[in-house]
Design an enzyme around this catalytic site. Structure first.
Site, short mmCIF file in Angstrom:
data_model
loop_
_atom_site.label_atom_id
_atom_site.label_comp_id
_atom_site.label_asym_id
_atom_site.label_seq_id
_atom_site.Cartn_x
_atom_site.Cartn_y
_atom_site.Cartn_z
N SER A 164 89.95 69.97 33.59
CA SER A 164 90.71 70.96 34.34
C SER A 164 92.08 71.10 33.71
O SER A 164 92.79 70.12 33.53
CB SER A 164 90.83 70.50 35.81
OG SER A 164 91.62 71.40 36.55
N LEU A 220 90.21 76.58 33.84
CA LEU A 220 91.61 77.00 33.81
C LEU A 220 92.08 77.24 35.23
O LEU A 220 91.43 77.95 36.00
CB LEU A 220 91.77 78.30 33.01
CG LEU A 220 91.28 78.29 31.56
CD1 LEU A 220 91.52 79.67 30.93
CD2 LEU A 220 91.97 77.20 30.75
N LYS A 221 93.22 76.67 35.56
CA LYS A 221 93.84 76.98 36.84
C LYS A 221 94.46 78.38 36.72
O LYS A 221 95.11 78.69 35.70
CB LYS A 221 94.93 75.95 37.15
CG LYS A 221 94.37 74.58 37.47
CD LYS A 221 93.65 74.58 38.81
CE LYS A 221 93.33 73.18 39.28
NZ LYS A 221 92.65 73.19 40.61
N ASN A 267 92.62 77.91 43.62
CA ASN A 267 93.17 77.15 44.74
C ASN A 267 93.72 78.07 45.84
O ASN A 267 94.86 77.92 46.29
CB ASN A 267 94.25 76.16 44.28
CG ASN A 267 93.66 74.96 43.57
OD1 ASN A 267 93.80 74.83 42.36
ND2 ASN A 267 92.95 74.11 44.28
N GLU A 320 86.45 79.64 41.22
CA GLU A 320 86.53 78.65 42.29
C GLU A 320 87.63 79.02 43.28
O GLU A 320 88.76 79.29 42.88
CB GLU A 320 86.82 77.29 41.64
CG GLU A 320 86.92 76.11 42.59
CD GLU A 320 87.15 74.79 41.83
OE1 GLU A 320 86.98 74.76 40.59
OE2 GLU A 320 87.51 73.80 42.48
N GLY A 341 87.26 66.93 41.20
CA GLY A 341 88.12 65.77 40.97
C GLY A 341 89.45 65.93 41.67
O GLY A 341 89.84 67.06 42.00
O1 SMG Z 1 90.57 65.20 38.73
O2 SMG Z 1 90.47 66.50 36.99
C1 SMG Z 1 90.78 66.28 38.17
C2 SMG Z 1 91.44 67.39 38.95
C3 SMG Z 1 90.64 68.63 38.93
O3 SMG Z 1 91.57 70.77 39.21
C4 SMG Z 1 91.27 69.73 39.74
N1 SMG Z 1 91.43 69.51 41.06
O4 SMG Z 1 91.24 72.30 43.27
O5 SMG Z 1 89.74 71.41 42.06
C5 SMG Z 1 90.92 71.45 42.45
C6 SMG Z 1 91.99 70.50 41.95
C7 SMG Z 1 92.66 69.82 43.10
C8 SMG Z 1 93.74 68.88 42.72
S1 SMG Z 1 95.13 69.69 42.20
C9 SMG Z 1 96.47 68.66 42.35
MG MG Z 2 89.44 73.44 43.16
#
Ligand code: SMG
Ligand code: MG
Length: 360
Positions: free
Chosen positions: A123, A150-151, A179, A202, A279
Protein backbone atom coordinates in the site's frame (compact mmCIF):
# COMPACT_ATOMS: atom_id res chain seq x y z
CA UNK A 1 7.35 2.19 16.83
CA UNK A 2 8.78 4.66 14.35
CA UNK A 3 7.71 4.15 10.73
CA UNK A 4 10.47 4.14 8.12
CA UNK A 5 8.65 6.94 6.32
CA UNK A 6 5.40 8.80 6.99
CA UNK A 7 2.30 7.08 5.59
CA UNK A 8 -0.27 9.54 4.23
CA UNK A 9 -3.91 8.70 3.50
CA UNK A 10 -6.98 10.79 2.70
CA UNK A 11 -7.58 11.18 6.45
CA UNK A 12 -4.14 11.87 7.90
CA UNK A 13 -0.45 11.07 8.22
CA UNK A 14 1.03 8.30 10.38
CA UNK A 15 4.67 8.78 11.42
CA UNK A 16 4.81 6.25 14.23
CA UNK A 17 2.69 3.38 15.40
CA UNK A 18 1.53 3.31 19.02
CA UNK A 19 0.63 -0.37 19.46
CA UNK A 20 -1.49 -1.99 22.16
CA UNK A 21 -0.49 -5.63 22.68
CA UNK A 22 -2.40 -8.09 24.81
CA UNK A 23 -0.56 -11.02 26.39
CA UNK A 24 -2.48 -13.89 27.98
CA UNK A 25 -0.39 -16.00 30.35
CA UNK A 26 -1.36 -19.52 31.42
CA UNK A 27 0.79 -22.10 33.21
CA UNK A 28 1.62 -23.69 29.85
CA UNK A 29 2.01 -20.86 27.34
CA UNK A 30 1.82 -17.16 26.49
CA UNK A 31 -0.61 -15.85 23.88
CA UNK A 32 -0.40 -12.53 22.03
CA UNK A 33 -2.96 -10.28 20.40
CA UNK A 34 -2.30 -6.99 18.61
CA UNK A 35 -4.86 -4.18 18.56
CA UNK A 36 -4.99 -2.38 15.21
CA UNK A 37 -6.55 0.86 16.48
CA UNK A 38 -4.54 3.92 15.41
CA UNK A 39 -3.55 6.79 17.73
CA UNK A 40 -6.42 8.97 16.53
CA UNK A 41 -10.03 8.04 15.67
CA UNK A 42 -9.71 8.97 11.96
CA UNK A 43 -9.81 5.61 10.16
CA UNK A 44 -12.73 4.59 12.38
CA UNK A 45 -14.09 5.65 15.77
CA UNK A 46 -11.60 3.52 17.68
CA UNK A 47 -8.21 4.80 18.90
CA UNK A 48 -5.50 3.08 20.86
CA UNK A 49 -5.93 4.77 24.25
CA UNK A 50 -9.68 4.21 24.01
CA UNK A 51 -9.06 0.56 23.19
CA UNK A 52 -6.77 0.19 26.22
CA UNK A 53 -9.46 1.77 28.38
CA UNK A 54 -12.28 -0.50 27.20
CA UNK A 55 -10.08 -3.59 27.45
CA UNK A 56 -9.04 -2.70 30.99
CA UNK A 57 -12.41 -1.57 32.35
CA UNK A 58 -14.98 -3.66 30.48
CA UNK A 59 -13.57 -6.50 28.36
CA UNK A 60 -11.05 -8.22 30.65
CA UNK A 61 -13.41 -8.14 33.67
CA UNK A 62 -16.14 -9.83 31.58
CA UNK A 63 -13.73 -12.42 30.28
CA UNK A 64 -12.36 -13.22 33.73
CA UNK A 65 -15.89 -13.43 35.17
CA UNK A 66 -16.82 -15.98 32.50
CA UNK A 67 -14.23 -18.47 33.82
CA UNK A 68 -12.82 -21.27 31.66
CA UNK A 69 -13.75 -20.79 28.04
CA UNK A 70 -12.77 -21.69 24.52
CA UNK A 71 -11.69 -18.97 22.08
CA UNK A 72 -14.92 -19.54 20.13
CA UNK A 73 -16.87 -18.24 23.16
CA UNK A 74 -14.94 -14.99 23.63
CA UNK A 75 -16.99 -12.92 21.16
CA UNK A 76 -20.27 -13.97 22.77
CA UNK A 77 -18.98 -13.06 26.25
CA UNK A 78 -17.91 -9.61 25.00
CA UNK A 79 -20.99 -9.05 22.84
CA UNK A 80 -22.97 -6.99 25.40
CA UNK A 81 -20.28 -4.28 25.12
CA UNK A 82 -21.26 -2.28 22.03
CA UNK A 83 -18.73 -1.67 19.27
CA UNK A 84 -14.99 -1.61 20.13
CA UNK A 85 -14.33 -4.35 17.62
CA UNK A 86 -10.59 -3.71 17.36
CA UNK A 87 -10.22 -4.00 21.13
CA UNK A 88 -12.30 -7.20 21.18
CA UNK A 89 -10.34 -8.67 18.26
CA UNK A 90 -7.03 -8.17 20.08
CA UNK A 91 -8.31 -9.90 23.20
CA UNK A 92 -9.85 -12.78 21.23
CA UNK A 93 -6.60 -13.25 19.30
CA UNK A 94 -4.54 -13.42 22.50
CA UNK A 95 -6.89 -16.08 23.92
CA UNK A 96 -6.91 -17.98 20.62
CA UNK A 97 -3.10 -17.82 20.41
CA UNK A 98 -2.51 -19.23 23.90
CA UNK A 99 -5.14 -21.95 23.34
CA UNK A 100 -3.49 -22.97 20.05
CA UNK A 101 0.02 -22.91 21.55
CA UNK A 102 -1.17 -25.19 24.35
CA UNK A 103 -2.42 -27.58 21.67
CA UNK A 104 0.56 -27.22 19.33
CA UNK A 105 -1.65 -26.15 16.42
CA UNK A 106 -0.91 -23.21 14.11
CA UNK A 107 -3.42 -20.43 13.58
CA UNK A 108 -3.33 -21.11 9.85
CA UNK A 109 -4.21 -24.78 10.29
CA UNK A 110 -6.96 -23.86 12.76
CA UNK A 111 -8.52 -21.28 10.42
CA UNK A 112 -8.34 -23.58 7.37
CA UNK A 113 -5.30 -22.32 5.47
CA UNK A 114 -4.60 -24.12 2.21
CA UNK A 115 -1.29 -22.44 1.26
CA UNK A 116 2.11 -22.18 2.94
CA UNK A 117 2.87 -18.76 1.47
CA UNK A 118 0.77 -15.88 0.16
CA UNK A 119 1.40 -13.21 -2.48
CA UNK A 120 2.18 -9.81 -0.99
CA UNK A 121 0.80 -6.49 -2.13
CA UNK A 122 1.99 -3.11 -0.93
CA UNK A 123 0.00 0.00 0.00
CA UNK A 124 1.54 3.27 -1.17
CA UNK A 125 0.64 6.49 0.59
CA UNK A 126 -0.19 9.89 -0.93
CA UNK A 127 2.96 11.77 -2.00
CA UNK A 128 3.69 15.44 -2.60
CA UNK A 129 4.47 14.94 -6.29
CA UNK A 130 3.95 12.38 -9.07
CA UNK A 131 7.74 11.91 -9.68
CA UNK A 132 8.15 11.09 -6.00
CA UNK A 133 5.33 8.54 -6.27
CA UNK A 134 6.92 6.94 -9.32
CA UNK A 135 10.22 6.55 -7.43
CA UNK A 136 8.50 4.89 -4.48
CA UNK A 137 6.48 2.54 -6.69
CA UNK A 138 9.61 1.63 -8.69
CA UNK A 139 11.35 0.69 -5.46
CA UNK A 140 8.47 -1.55 -4.30
CA UNK A 141 8.08 -3.20 -7.71
CA UNK A 142 11.86 -3.78 -7.69
CA UNK A 143 11.57 -5.48 -4.31
CA UNK A 144 9.12 -7.92 -5.87
CA UNK A 145 5.68 -6.87 -4.61
CA UNK A 146 3.08 -8.50 -6.85
CA UNK A 147 0.43 -5.80 -6.52
CA UNK A 148 0.42 -2.07 -5.80
CA UNK A 149 -2.33 -0.14 -4.06
CA UNK A 150 -2.31 3.64 -4.35
CA UNK A 151 -3.99 5.77 -1.74
CA UNK A 152 -6.17 8.40 -3.43
CA UNK A 153 -8.07 11.52 -2.33
CA UNK A 154 -9.78 14.36 -4.20
CA UNK A 155 -6.98 16.14 -6.09
CA UNK A 156 -4.73 13.03 -6.00
CA UNK A 157 -6.49 10.45 -8.13
CA UNK A 158 -6.61 10.37 -11.95
CA UNK A 159 -3.16 11.89 -12.59
CA UNK A 160 -1.08 9.74 -10.21
CA UNK A 161 -2.96 6.60 -11.31
CA UNK A 162 -2.39 7.45 -14.99
CA UNK A 163 1.31 8.11 -14.34
CA UNK A 164 1.83 4.79 -12.54
CA UNK A 165 -0.07 2.83 -15.18
CA UNK A 166 1.88 4.47 -18.01
CA UNK A 167 5.27 4.02 -16.34
CA UNK A 168 4.87 0.44 -15.14
CA UNK A 169 2.67 -0.96 -17.91
CA UNK A 170 -0.51 -2.95 -18.17
CA UNK A 171 0.82 -6.05 -16.41
CA UNK A 172 1.17 -4.36 -13.01
CA UNK A 173 -1.69 -5.38 -10.70
CA UNK A 174 -2.93 -1.98 -9.55
CA UNK A 175 -5.75 -0.83 -7.26
CA UNK A 176 -6.71 2.32 -5.34
CA UNK A 177 -8.04 3.12 -1.87
CA UNK A 178 -9.93 6.35 -1.08
CA UNK A 179 -10.62 5.74 2.63
CA UNK A 180 -14.11 7.20 2.26
CA UNK A 181 -12.93 10.55 0.84
CA UNK A 182 -15.52 10.97 -1.96
CA UNK A 183 -19.27 11.40 -2.35
CA UNK A 184 -21.63 10.19 -5.05
CA UNK A 185 -21.29 13.65 -6.62
CA UNK A 186 -17.71 12.62 -7.56
CA UNK A 187 -18.91 9.68 -9.70
CA UNK A 188 -17.72 11.32 -12.94
CA UNK A 189 -14.16 11.73 -11.61
CA UNK A 190 -14.13 8.19 -10.24
CA UNK A 191 -15.40 6.83 -13.58
CA UNK A 192 -12.28 8.31 -15.24
CA UNK A 193 -10.29 5.70 -13.30
CA UNK A 194 -12.03 3.03 -15.41
CA UNK A 195 -9.48 3.79 -18.15
CA UNK A 196 -6.63 2.32 -16.09
CA UNK A 197 -7.81 -1.26 -15.70
CA UNK A 198 -7.70 -1.28 -11.90
CA UNK A 199 -8.36 -4.47 -9.92
CA UNK A 200 -10.70 -2.49 -7.68
CA UNK A 201 -11.51 0.81 -6.03
CA UNK A 202 -11.59 0.49 -2.25
CA UNK A 203 -14.03 2.39 -0.03
CA UNK A 204 -14.67 5.42 -2.26
CA UNK A 205 -17.59 6.72 -0.15
CA UNK A 206 -18.37 7.10 3.55
CA UNK A 207 -18.58 3.99 5.73
CA UNK A 208 -22.35 4.32 6.22
CA UNK A 209 -23.03 4.94 2.51
CA UNK A 210 -23.93 1.35 1.57
CA UNK A 211 -26.81 2.38 -0.67
CA UNK A 212 -24.69 5.08 -2.34
CA UNK A 213 -21.95 2.50 -2.99
CA UNK A 214 -24.57 0.39 -4.77
CA UNK A 215 -25.49 3.42 -6.91
CA UNK A 216 -21.84 4.19 -7.62
CA UNK A 217 -21.11 0.57 -8.54
CA UNK A 218 -23.64 0.89 -11.39
CA UNK A 219 -21.72 3.90 -12.77
CA UNK A 220 -18.23 2.33 -12.67
CA UNK A 221 -16.62 -0.47 -14.60
CA UNK A 222 -13.95 -0.78 -11.88
CA UNK A 223 -15.19 -3.20 -9.19
CA UNK A 224 -16.08 -1.54 -5.89
CA UNK A 225 -14.42 -3.08 -2.81
CA UNK A 226 -15.52 -2.22 0.72
CA UNK A 227 -13.26 -1.80 3.75
CA UNK A 228 -14.56 0.60 6.44
CA UNK A 229 -18.23 -0.23 5.66
CA UNK A 230 -17.89 -3.89 6.62
CA UNK A 231 -17.79 -4.39 10.40
CA UNK A 232 -19.40 -7.85 10.55
CA UNK A 233 -20.57 -10.81 8.48
CA UNK A 234 -24.04 -9.24 8.66
CA UNK A 235 -22.71 -6.05 7.05
CA UNK A 236 -21.05 -8.14 4.34
CA UNK A 237 -24.31 -9.98 3.67
CA UNK A 238 -26.19 -6.66 3.40
CA UNK A 239 -23.56 -5.14 1.10
CA UNK A 240 -23.62 -8.15 -1.20
CA UNK A 241 -27.43 -8.22 -1.29
CA UNK A 242 -27.53 -4.50 -2.12
CA UNK A 243 -24.91 -4.76 -4.86
CA UNK A 244 -22.70 -2.32 -2.93
CA UNK A 245 -19.48 -4.26 -3.61
CA UNK A 246 -18.04 -7.08 -5.69
CA UNK A 247 -14.97 -7.48 -3.48
CA UNK A 248 -14.40 -7.29 0.29
CA UNK A 249 -11.24 -6.23 2.14
CA UNK A 250 -11.20 -8.39 5.27
CA UNK A 251 -9.44 -6.84 8.26
CA UNK A 252 -9.88 -8.96 11.38
CA UNK A 253 -9.54 -5.97 13.72
CA UNK A 254 -12.28 -4.04 11.96
CA UNK A 255 -14.75 -6.93 12.22
CA UNK A 256 -14.06 -7.97 15.83
CA UNK A 257 -11.65 -10.84 15.29
CA UNK A 258 -10.28 -13.67 13.19
CA UNK A 259 -13.31 -15.90 13.73
CA UNK A 260 -15.71 -13.26 12.37
CA UNK A 261 -13.18 -12.63 9.58
CA UNK A 262 -13.40 -16.31 8.67
CA UNK A 263 -17.21 -16.11 8.63
CA UNK A 264 -16.99 -13.21 6.17
CA UNK A 265 -14.58 -15.24 4.05
CA UNK A 266 -17.04 -18.18 4.03
CA UNK A 267 -20.01 -15.95 3.22
CA UNK A 268 -18.20 -14.20 0.37
CA UNK A 269 -16.97 -17.50 -1.02
CA UNK A 270 -20.54 -18.82 -1.06
CA UNK A 271 -21.62 -15.71 -3.00
CA UNK A 272 -18.71 -15.67 -5.45
CA UNK A 273 -17.39 -12.44 -3.94
CA UNK A 274 -13.58 -12.15 -3.94
CA UNK A 275 -11.81 -11.24 -0.70
CA UNK A 276 -8.32 -10.15 0.29
CA UNK A 277 -6.62 -9.43 3.57
CA UNK A 278 -6.20 -5.79 4.54
CA UNK A 279 -3.53 -4.35 6.80
CA UNK A 280 -3.25 -1.80 9.60
CA UNK A 281 0.54 -1.37 9.74
CA UNK A 282 0.79 -4.35 12.07
CA UNK A 283 3.94 -5.47 13.84
CA UNK A 284 5.08 -9.03 13.24
CA UNK A 285 2.47 -10.34 15.69
CA UNK A 286 -0.60 -9.01 13.87
CA UNK A 287 1.13 -9.60 10.54
CA UNK A 288 1.63 -13.30 11.37
CA UNK A 289 -2.09 -13.68 12.03
CA UNK A 290 -3.08 -11.79 8.88
CA UNK A 291 -0.82 -13.95 6.74
CA UNK A 292 -2.38 -17.09 8.24
CA UNK A 293 -5.85 -15.76 7.38
CA UNK A 294 -4.76 -14.79 3.86
CA UNK A 295 -3.88 -18.45 3.24
CA UNK A 296 -7.57 -19.45 3.26
CA UNK A 297 -8.91 -20.58 -0.13
CA UNK A 298 -11.21 -17.61 -0.81
CA UNK A 299 -8.40 -15.04 -0.56
CA UNK A 300 -8.00 -14.82 -4.31
CA UNK A 301 -6.42 -11.36 -4.49
CA UNK A 302 -3.05 -10.29 -3.00
CA UNK A 303 -3.41 -8.64 0.41
CA UNK A 304 -1.79 -5.71 2.18
CA UNK A 305 0.47 -8.36 3.70
CA UNK A 306 3.82 -6.77 2.99
CA UNK A 307 7.18 -7.62 4.55
CA UNK A 308 8.07 -6.18 7.96
CA UNK A 309 10.53 -3.72 6.42
CA UNK A 310 7.74 -1.98 4.49
CA UNK A 311 7.05 -0.08 7.72
CA UNK A 312 9.65 -1.04 10.32
CA UNK A 313 13.44 -0.94 10.23
CA UNK A 314 13.25 -3.29 13.23
CA UNK A 315 10.13 -5.35 13.88
CA UNK A 316 9.37 -6.70 17.36
CA UNK A 317 9.34 -10.29 16.03
CA UNK A 318 11.68 -12.00 13.59
CA UNK A 319 10.94 -10.00 10.44
CA UNK A 320 8.65 -11.23 7.67
CA UNK A 321 10.55 -11.28 4.38
CA UNK A 322 9.51 -11.22 0.75
CA UNK A 323 10.64 -14.31 -1.18
CA UNK A 324 11.79 -14.40 -4.80
CA UNK A 325 8.17 -14.67 -6.02
CA UNK A 326 6.91 -11.73 -3.97
CA UNK A 327 5.29 -13.96 -1.34
CA UNK A 328 5.49 -14.10 2.44
CA UNK A 329 5.60 -17.42 4.30
CA UNK A 330 2.65 -18.52 6.43
CA UNK A 331 3.99 -19.24 9.93
CA UNK A 332 3.84 -22.97 10.67
CA UNK A 333 4.58 -23.02 14.42
CA UNK A 334 1.93 -23.22 17.17
CA UNK A 335 -0.47 -20.27 17.46
CA UNK A 336 0.82 -17.16 15.70
CA UNK A 337 4.08 -19.02 15.11
CA UNK A 338 6.13 -15.96 16.09
CA UNK A 339 6.78 -14.17 19.36
CA UNK A 340 8.29 -10.87 20.38
CA UNK A 341 12.09 -10.75 20.65
CA UNK A 342 12.40 -9.96 24.40
CA UNK A 343 15.04 -7.21 24.12
CA UNK A 344 13.30 -5.45 21.26
CA UNK A 345 9.94 -5.65 22.99
CA UNK A 346 11.44 -4.30 26.21
CA UNK A 347 13.11 -1.42 24.38
CA UNK A 348 9.82 -0.45 22.69
CA UNK A 349 7.54 -0.87 25.70
CA UNK A 350 6.24 2.38 27.19
CA UNK A 351 3.90 0.88 29.81
CA UNK A 352 2.44 -2.42 30.98
CA UNK A 353 -0.46 -3.46 33.18
CA UNK A 354 -1.32 -6.88 34.57
CA UNK A 355 -4.72 -8.29 35.54
CA UNK A 356 -4.40 -11.46 37.60
CA UNK A 357 -7.19 -13.96 37.11
CA UNK A 358 -9.46 -14.43 40.16
CA UNK A 359 -8.23 -16.87 42.84
CA UNK A 360 -4.71 -16.89 41.45
O1 SMG B 1 -0.65 -2.61 6.72
O2 SMG B 1 0.06 -2.18 4.72
C1 SMG B 1 -0.68 -1.94 5.68
C2 SMG B 1 -1.64 -0.79 5.59
C3 SMG B 1 -2.51 -0.90 4.41
O3 SMG B 1 -3.51 0.96 3.36
C4 SMG B 1 -3.51 0.22 4.31
N1 SMG B 1 -4.40 0.35 5.32
O4 SMG B 1 -7.63 1.64 4.56
O5 SMG B 1 -6.71 -0.17 3.95
C5 SMG B 1 -6.65 0.90 4.57
C6 SMG B 1 -5.42 1.36 5.33
C7 SMG B 1 -5.77 1.69 6.75
C8 SMG B 1 -4.65 2.16 7.57
S1 SMG B 1 -4.18 3.74 7.17
C9 SMG B 1 -3.34 4.43 8.48
MG1 MG C 1 -8.70 0.60 3.05
Amino acid sequence: MPLRSPFRTSFGVESERDVLLIRVVTPDADGWGECVAMSQPLYSSEYVDGAADVVRRFLIPRLLAAGELDPQQVAAVLEPVKGHRMAKAALELAVLDVWLRERGESLGAYLGAVRDRVPAGVSVGIMDTVPELLDVVRDFVGQGYVRVKLKIAPGWDVEPVRAVRERFGDDLLLQVDANAAYTLADATTLARLDAFDLLLIEQPLAEDDLRQHAELAKLLRTPVCLDESIESAKDAADAIALGACRIVNIKPGRVGGYLEARRIHDLCQAHGVAVWCGGMLETGLGRAANIALAALPGFSLPGDTSASDRYYAEDITEPFLLDADGCVAVPAGPGLGVEPVPDILAARTTSTEWRPAPNK
